[in-house]
Scaffold this motif. Structure first.
Motif, PDB file in Angstrom:
ATOM      1  N   LEU A   1      -3.711 -13.685   0.623  1.00 60.60           N
ATOM      2  CA  LEU A   1      -2.618 -14.004   1.540  1.00 60.60           C
ATOM      3  C   LEU A   1      -2.120 -12.699   2.144  1.00 60.60           C
ATOM      4  CD1 LEU A   1      -0.892 -16.513  -0.864  1.00 60.60           C
ATOM      5  CD2 LEU A   1      -2.079 -17.105   1.252  1.00 60.60           C
ATOM      6  N   LEU A   2      -2.114 -12.632   3.474  1.00 61.11           N
ATOM      7  CA  LEU A   2      -1.887 -11.355   4.136  1.00 61.11           C
ATOM      8  C   LEU A   2      -0.497 -11.191   4.744  1.00 61.11           C
ATOM      9  CD1 LEU A   2      -5.346 -10.905   5.902  1.00 61.11           C
ATOM     10  CD2 LEU A   2      -4.601 -10.053   3.660  1.00 61.11           C
TER      11      LEU A   2
ATOM     12  N   GLY B   1      10.335  -5.639  -4.189  1.00 63.98           N
ATOM     13  CA  GLY B   1       9.702  -4.365  -4.491  1.00 63.98           C
ATOM     14  C   GLY B   1       8.961  -3.745  -3.323  1.00 63.98           C
ATOM     15  N   ASP B   2       7.928  -2.967  -3.647  1.00 60.39           N
ATOM     16  CA  ASP B   2       7.215  -2.171  -2.644  1.00 60.39           C
ATOM     17  C   ASP B   2       6.535  -3.024  -1.583  1.00 60.39           C
ATOM     18  OD1 ASP B   2       7.982   0.133  -3.912  1.00 60.39           O
ATOM     19  OD2 ASP B   2       6.074   0.439  -4.950  1.00 60.39           O
ATOM     20  N   CYS B   3       6.243  -4.293  -1.890  1.00 67.17           N
ATOM     21  CA  CYS B   3       5.548  -5.127  -0.898  1.00 67.17           C
ATOM     22  C   CYS B   3       6.429  -5.422   0.321  1.00 67.17           C
ATOM     23  CB  CYS B   3       5.067  -6.435  -1.523  1.00 67.17           C
ATOM     24  SG  CYS B   3       6.375  -7.545  -2.082  1.00 67.17           S
ATOM     25  N   LEU B   4       7.706  -5.114   0.242  1.00 58.56           N
ATOM     26  CA  LEU B   4       8.603  -5.328   1.386  1.00 58.56           C
ATOM     27  C   LEU B   4       8.926  -4.020   2.101  1.00 58.56           C
ATOM     28  CD1 LEU B   4      11.101  -7.926  -0.142  1.00 58.56           C
ATOM     29  CD2 LEU B   4       9.034  -8.341   1.204  1.00 58.56           C
ATOM     30  N   GLU B   5       8.286  -2.935   1.682  1.00 58.71           N
ATOM     31  CA  GLU B   5       8.515  -1.649   2.322  1.00 58.71           C
ATOM     32  C   GLU B   5       7.640  -1.491   3.563  1.00 58.71           C
ATOM     33  OE1 GLU B   5      10.727   0.504   1.700  1.00 58.71           O
ATOM     34  OE2 GLU B   5      11.297   0.403  -0.410  1.00 58.71           O
ATOM     35  N   GLU B   6       8.046  -0.584   4.434  1.00 62.79           N
ATOM     36  CA  GLU B   6       7.249  -0.264   5.621  1.00 62.79           C
ATOM     37  C   GLU B   6       5.861   0.230   5.204  1.00 62.79           C
ATOM     38  OE1 GLU B   6       9.900   1.638   9.050  1.00 62.79           O
ATOM     39  OE2 GLU B   6      10.304   2.545   7.113  1.00 62.79           O
TER      40      GLU B   6
ATOM     41  N   SER C   1       0.327  -2.874   2.850  1.00 64.01           N
ATOM     42  CA  SER C   1      -0.882  -3.579   3.253  1.00 64.01           C
ATOM     43  C   SER C   1      -1.318  -4.507   2.130  1.00 64.01           C
ATOM     44  CB  SER C   1      -2.012  -2.594   3.562  1.00 64.01           C
ATOM     45  OG  SER C   1      -3.238  -3.277   3.727  1.00 64.01           O
ATOM     46  N   ALA C   2      -1.366  -5.800   2.429  1.00 62.60           N
ATOM     47  CA  ALA C   2      -1.780  -6.776   1.424  1.00 62.60           C
ATOM     48  C   ALA C   2      -3.260  -6.658   1.090  1.00 62.60           C
ATOM     49  CB  ALA C   2      -1.468  -8.186   1.923  1.00 62.60           C
ATOM     50  N   LEU C   3      -4.010  -5.904   1.879  1.00 66.61           N
ATOM     51  CA  LEU C   3      -5.413  -5.668   1.568  1.00 66.61           C
ATOM     52  C   LEU C   3      -5.575  -4.589   0.507  1.00 66.61           C
ATOM     53  CD1 LEU C   3      -6.943  -5.747   5.169  1.00 66.61           C
ATOM     54  CD2 LEU C   3      -7.169  -7.499   3.390  1.00 66.61           C
TER      55      LEU C   3
ATOM     56  N   ARG D   1      -6.234 -13.531  -7.480  1.00 74.99           N
ATOM     57  CA  ARG D   1      -7.287 -13.676  -6.471  1.00 74.99           C
ATOM     58  C   ARG D   1      -6.706 -13.783  -5.068  1.00 74.99           C
ATOM     59  NH1 ARG D   1      -9.827 -16.974 -10.535  1.00 74.99           N
ATOM     60  NH2 ARG D   1      -8.937 -18.866  -9.612  1.00 74.99           N
ATOM     61  N   GLU D   2      -5.501 -14.316  -4.954  1.00 76.42           N
ATOM     62  CA  GLU D   2      -4.879 -14.486  -3.638  1.00 76.42           C
ATOM     63  C   GLU D   2      -3.938 -13.332  -3.287  1.00 76.42           C
ATOM     64  OE1 GLU D   2      -3.332 -18.394  -2.869  1.00 76.42           O
ATOM     65  OE2 GLU D   2      -4.904 -19.343  -4.065  1.00 76.42           O
ATOM     66  N   GLY D   3      -3.897 -12.328  -4.172  1.00 75.50           N
ATOM     67  CA  GLY D   3      -3.122 -11.127  -3.861  1.00 75.50           C
ATOM     68  C   GLY D   3      -1.681 -11.168  -4.301  1.00 75.50           C
TER      69      GLY D   3
END
Length: 205
Positions: free
Chosen positions: A4-5, A34-39, A42-44, A74-76
């Protein structure tokens, strides 16, 4: 299964309903944090981190997530923190920095917004910021290089921004604009210490 990107893809995926079905009425909130909401995230390259607030965060309840952990990976997605409502209420003055970030920088997947309207006790926030800063210096002074450590300190610097301005920053760039001395990597450790000394010794507005 593909990764999921985007936040929108996660919200439109089966995950919100899975969390609701897994916990039922015990679920207060499931949210990205957390860090996934920072500028620049990359979900990759890194996973989305999902945290939870439950009415009852007993071991039995928390272990219900295990059945979904492999599918999530598996979906990130990875599952990080699980708090109970009672744990949050009893630790507001002990961990105001974490709860401030949770209340200001999170994206709800299902349930309610975490700690909506939370305003930390200023003195408690200063105490935690100084404690975290001293711990950072203790572990990282000799290995300090600059950029990567500055990213690691992002939540702490956001807390200092809040202490200085009374509002939570929308981005790392906004933090650096508030503390321009941190834009230069030269003598960055000394500049950081000056920022801490200035902000944490400044009385409330």
């Amino acid at each position: 299964m593909k990764k999921l990107l985007s936040i929108q893809e996660i919200k439109q995926s089966p995950w919100p309903s899975r969390f609701t079905e897994t916990f039922g009425d015990n679920l207060v909130s499931a949210f990205l944090y957390g860090d996934c909401l920072e500028e620049g995230f990359s979900a990759l390259e890194a996973p989305w981190t999902v945290a939870f607030i439950l009415k009852d965060a007993s071991t039995v309840e928390v272990h219900k997530l295990k059945s979904w952990s492999k599918t999530a990976k598996r979906e990130g997605l990875v599952f990080t923190y699980v708090f109970s409502s009672a744990e949050i209420l009893s630790n507001l003055d002990l961990f105001p920095l974490e709860f401030l970030e949770m209340s200001r920088r999170s994206r709800v997947l299902c349930g309610i917004s975490p700690l909506e309207g939370f305003s930390p006790n200023r003195e408690s926030l200063i105490i935690q910021c100084l404690r975290e800063w001293k711990a950072f210096l203790f572990h990282s002074r000799l290995s300090f290089t600059g950029s990567s450590e500055l990213q690691e300190l992002s939540p702490l610097l956001s807390g200092l921004y809040y202490l200085k301005n009374g509002s939570y920053p929308e981005s790392r760039r906004q933090v650096l604009d508030a503390f321009p001395e941190l834009k230069s990597t030269e003598n960055l450790l000394e500049s950081l210490q000056k920022v801490f000394d200035q902000v944490c010794s400044t009385p409330n507005h």
